[in-house]
Design an enzyme around this catalytic site. Structure first.
Site, PDB file in Angstrom:
ATOM      1  N   HIS A   1       0.843  -1.194   0.000  1.00 49.99           N
ATOM      2  CA  HIS A   1       0.000   0.000   0.000  1.00 49.99           C
ATOM      3  C   HIS A   1       0.877   1.242   0.000  1.00 49.99           C
ATOM      4  CE1 HIS A   1      -2.427   3.097   2.374  1.00 49.99           C
ATOM      5  NE2 HIS A   1      -3.038   3.000   1.218  1.00 49.99           N
ATOM      6  N   SER A   2       0.595   2.187  -0.872  1.00 55.49           N
ATOM      7  CA  SER A   2       1.251   3.495  -0.886  1.00 55.49           C
ATOM      8  C   SER A   2       2.778   3.336  -1.023  1.00 55.49           C
ATOM      9  CB  SER A   2       0.852   4.259   0.382  1.00 55.49           C
ATOM     10  OG  SER A   2       1.187   5.618   0.288  1.00 55.49           O
TER      11      SER A   2
END
Length: 227
Positions: free
Chosen positions: A64-65
């Site tokens: 994520h991210s």
């Protein structure tokens, strides 16, 4: 059944995946969530490699991210990794970093929530956390996330990435269309460049919290491709 390592983004920890993990378990998968030290990109990559090594078989990495940059590095020249999944995540090519990728598209409206200090550490303004990161999460939950956030070294984002393993592995990408941190058009561009199986979720930056079942489905599908 797949073995999966989940990798959080900056200012967070493995608990960011708590809503996704039960869904993956229901699908029959074995799961570990990494806790990145957030001291450097190299340190974070090393931690994910250690988590992957706790499994005996092939491993799917999901990021994520900022965690997207981490899994790209952790999978490179790692024969144990057989697939990658990105969620509102950076997918750098060799020599790129977070700022250089962000610069390809207009600034996102939540960027002013990030606070970089002279001592080299960064965090998120708690008063801006809900708006910038998790607008589709209950305000009370967002406030709790802001309270437990972890600091991250700014150099994590600045160091150029090495070669990305996404060129050689089955790859999935879930775009967060309501993202106020990582521009949705940048996400689409990254997914297309990576040749990823791409879906779009009407979600904030924290799709892991607001749409955990959809996130788990993306991981499940790419895990099947990696088998």
């Amino acid at each position: 059944m797949a073995e999966i390592v989940l990798v959080h983004g900056a200012w967070s920890d493995g608990s960011a995946w708590l809503e996704v993990i039960p869904a993956l378990h229901r699908q029959g998968h074995r799961v570990r969530a990494a806790h990145l030290p957030m001291t450097s990109l190299a340190d974070d990559i090393a931690e994910v490699r250690r988590e992957a090594a706790t499994f005996s078989g092939p491993v799917v990495l999901a990021g994520h991210s900022y965690g997207g940059a981490v899994i790209s590095g952790a999978a490179k020249d790692n024969p144990q990794v057989n697939a990658l999944a990105y969620f509102a995540a950076y997918v750098p090519d060799e020599g790129e970093n977070v700022p250089s990728l962000n610069g390809k598209f207009p600034d996102s409206p939540g960027n002013d929530a990030m606070v970089f200090r002279e001592d080299g550490w960064s965090s998120i303004d708690p008063d801006r956390f809900h708006y910038a990161f998790a607008a589709d999460v209950a305000p009370e939950r967002a406030a709790a996330l802001a309270s437990v956030q972890r600091r991250a070294r700014a150099e994590c984002f600045a160091v150029p990435a090495g070669p990305g393993a996404w060129r050689d592995l089955p790859t999935a990408y879930a775009v967060s269309t309501e993202d106020r941190i990582l521009h949705p058009d940048l996400q689409r561009w990254l997914a297309e460049r990576a040749g990823a199986d791409c879906v779009e979720l009407a979600a904030s930056h924290y799709s892991l919290l607001s749409q955990p079942e959809a996130v788990a489905t993306v991981i499940d599908k790419i895990a099947a491709r990696g088998e």
